[in-house]
Design a protein around this motif. Sequence first.
Motif, short mmCIF file in Angstrom:
data_model
loop_
_atom_site.label_atom_id
_atom_site.label_comp_id
_atom_site.label_asym_id
_atom_site.label_seq_id
_atom_site.Cartn_x
_atom_site.Cartn_y
_atom_site.Cartn_z
N LYS A 134 48.30 104.28 64.38
CA LYS A 134 48.52 103.25 65.39
C LYS A 134 47.36 103.23 66.39
O LYS A 134 46.85 102.17 66.75
CB LYS A 134 49.84 103.53 66.12
N SER A 135 46.91 104.41 66.80
CA SER A 135 45.79 104.51 67.73
C SER A 135 44.51 103.97 67.12
O SER A 135 43.74 103.26 67.77
CB SER A 135 45.59 105.97 68.15
N ALA A 136 44.28 104.30 65.84
CA ALA A 136 43.07 103.84 65.16
C ALA A 136 43.03 102.32 65.06
O ALA A 136 41.99 101.70 65.24
CB ALA A 136 42.99 104.45 63.76
N ILE A 137 44.18 101.73 64.78
CA ILE A 137 44.26 100.28 64.66
C ILE A 137 44.02 99.62 66.01
O ILE A 137 43.26 98.67 66.14
CB ILE A 137 45.62 99.85 64.09
N GLN A 138 44.64 100.15 67.06
CA GLN A 138 44.51 99.56 68.38
C GLN A 138 43.09 99.67 68.91
O GLN A 138 42.61 98.79 69.61
CB GLN A 138 45.51 100.22 69.34
N GLN A 139 42.40 100.75 68.55
CA GLN A 139 41.02 100.93 69.00
C GLN A 139 40.06 100.06 68.21
O GLN A 139 39.06 99.59 68.73
CB GLN A 139 40.62 102.40 68.87
N GLY A 140 40.32 99.87 66.91
CA GLY A 140 39.38 99.16 66.06
C GLY A 140 39.66 97.69 65.88
O GLY A 140 38.88 96.99 65.26
N GLN A 141 40.76 97.22 66.43
CA GLN A 141 41.16 95.83 66.20
C GLN A 141 40.84 94.94 67.38
O GLN A 141 41.19 95.24 68.52
CB GLN A 141 42.68 95.76 65.94
N ASP A 142 40.09 93.87 67.14
CA ASP A 142 39.82 92.90 68.19
C ASP A 142 41.10 92.14 68.51
O ASP A 142 41.98 92.00 67.67
CB ASP A 142 38.74 91.91 67.74
N GLU A 143 41.18 91.68 69.74
CA GLU A 143 42.35 90.91 70.15
C GLU A 143 42.12 89.44 69.82
O GLU A 143 41.24 88.79 70.38
CB GLU A 143 42.59 91.09 71.65
N TYR A 144 42.90 88.94 68.93
CA TYR A 144 42.83 87.52 68.57
C TYR A 144 44.12 86.82 68.99
O TYR A 144 45.13 87.46 69.25
CB TYR A 144 42.59 87.37 67.06
N LYS A 145 44.05 85.52 69.02
CA LYS A 145 45.19 84.72 69.45
C LYS A 145 46.39 84.96 68.54
O LYS A 145 46.25 84.97 67.32
CB LYS A 145 44.80 83.24 69.42
N LYS A 146 47.56 85.16 69.14
CA LYS A 146 48.78 85.37 68.35
C LYS A 146 49.72 84.17 68.40
O LYS A 146 50.46 83.93 67.46
CB LYS A 146 49.51 86.62 68.84
N ARG A 147 49.67 83.42 69.51
CA ARG A 147 50.55 82.26 69.63
C ARG A 147 49.99 81.30 70.68
O ARG A 147 49.19 81.69 71.54
CB ARG A 147 51.98 82.67 69.99
N PHE A 148 50.43 80.06 70.59
CA PHE A 148 50.06 79.04 71.58
C PHE A 148 51.32 78.56 72.29
O PHE A 148 52.40 78.49 71.69
CB PHE A 148 49.38 77.85 70.89
N VAL A 149 51.17 78.24 73.57
CA VAL A 149 52.27 77.66 74.34
C VAL A 149 52.07 76.15 74.33
O VAL A 149 51.07 75.63 74.84
CB VAL A 149 52.27 78.18 75.79
N ILE A 150 52.99 75.44 73.69
CA ILE A 150 52.90 74.00 73.55
C ILE A 150 53.86 73.33 74.54
O ILE A 150 55.06 73.59 74.51
CB ILE A 150 53.26 73.54 72.11
N LYS A 151 53.32 72.48 75.42
CA LYS A 151 54.16 71.79 76.40
C LYS A 151 54.65 70.47 75.81
O LYS A 151 53.86 69.62 75.40
CB LYS A 151 53.37 71.54 77.68
N ARG A 152 55.95 70.32 75.77
CA ARG A 152 56.59 69.10 75.27
C ARG A 152 57.40 68.45 76.39
O ARG A 152 57.67 69.08 77.43
CB ARG A 152 57.51 69.44 74.09
#
Length: 254
Positions: A134-152
């Motif tokens: 878990k630590s290895a993944i969190q250190q080596g993984q860039d933060e990319y978009k996971k979701r968008f907030v869509i206003k309706r």
Amino acid sequence: MTILILEDEIPAYQKLVSHLVTFFGEPVLHDWSRSVSEGEKFLVENTYDFILSDIQLLDGISFDLFNRIKVESPIIFCSAHDDYLFQAFNTNGIAYILKPYSREDFKKALEKYQSLFKQGTYNSLDNTTINALKSAIQQGQDEYKKRFVIKRSKGIQLLNVVDISLLAASGDFCVATDSFGKTHPILEKIGVLTKQMNPKKFFRINRSQIIHIEYIETIENHFKNRLLIQLKGVKEKVMTSSSTTSDFRKWIEQ
């Protein structure tokens, strides 16, 4: 035989089910969860012969789940994470397949699991190993978009990135099309979105369109070194530019 599948992307889940049917020669009884929270409920209420697990789920990583609940079932990880992470998996007798994987890759992973389990050389994950991975993944993984907030007009909607088939520029903003064919306005320019999306999953095929690899249905050759691509949920085919075709071919073979 009963299997638990932990996979947040619908096409990837469907691919796993198809490969299971091919490997065993018949439909296999299974449960499916796209999230850590739902997966936890399945593991509390059931036992499984083995688990097929992605690492990144909708609400966290699968190691969060394995930290909460002691899992005795063998686990085969199906993930896009780099090979160095899986060296640790092998020390515990855990098979893995690296996305994008072929039917043969899947077959070898199941055969490896069967061999290790029959020989009695499989060891379940302990908390020390889970936390290290878990630590290895969190250190080596860039933060990319996971979701968008869509206003309706009726309120706010959350659009998960894993459900997006196509992102297309439309003036100063973009339109996202999901795998069900629904469109969603996103108030960002295509250049901004290109940097926010995981490059292992999304590719900018031309100046105005970004596609998701998991929703590619067909690819056809076109004139002037271009490719026509059919995406799930998108009516019209999209096209690579002549300048991106070469990089796109390399990308889909990674």
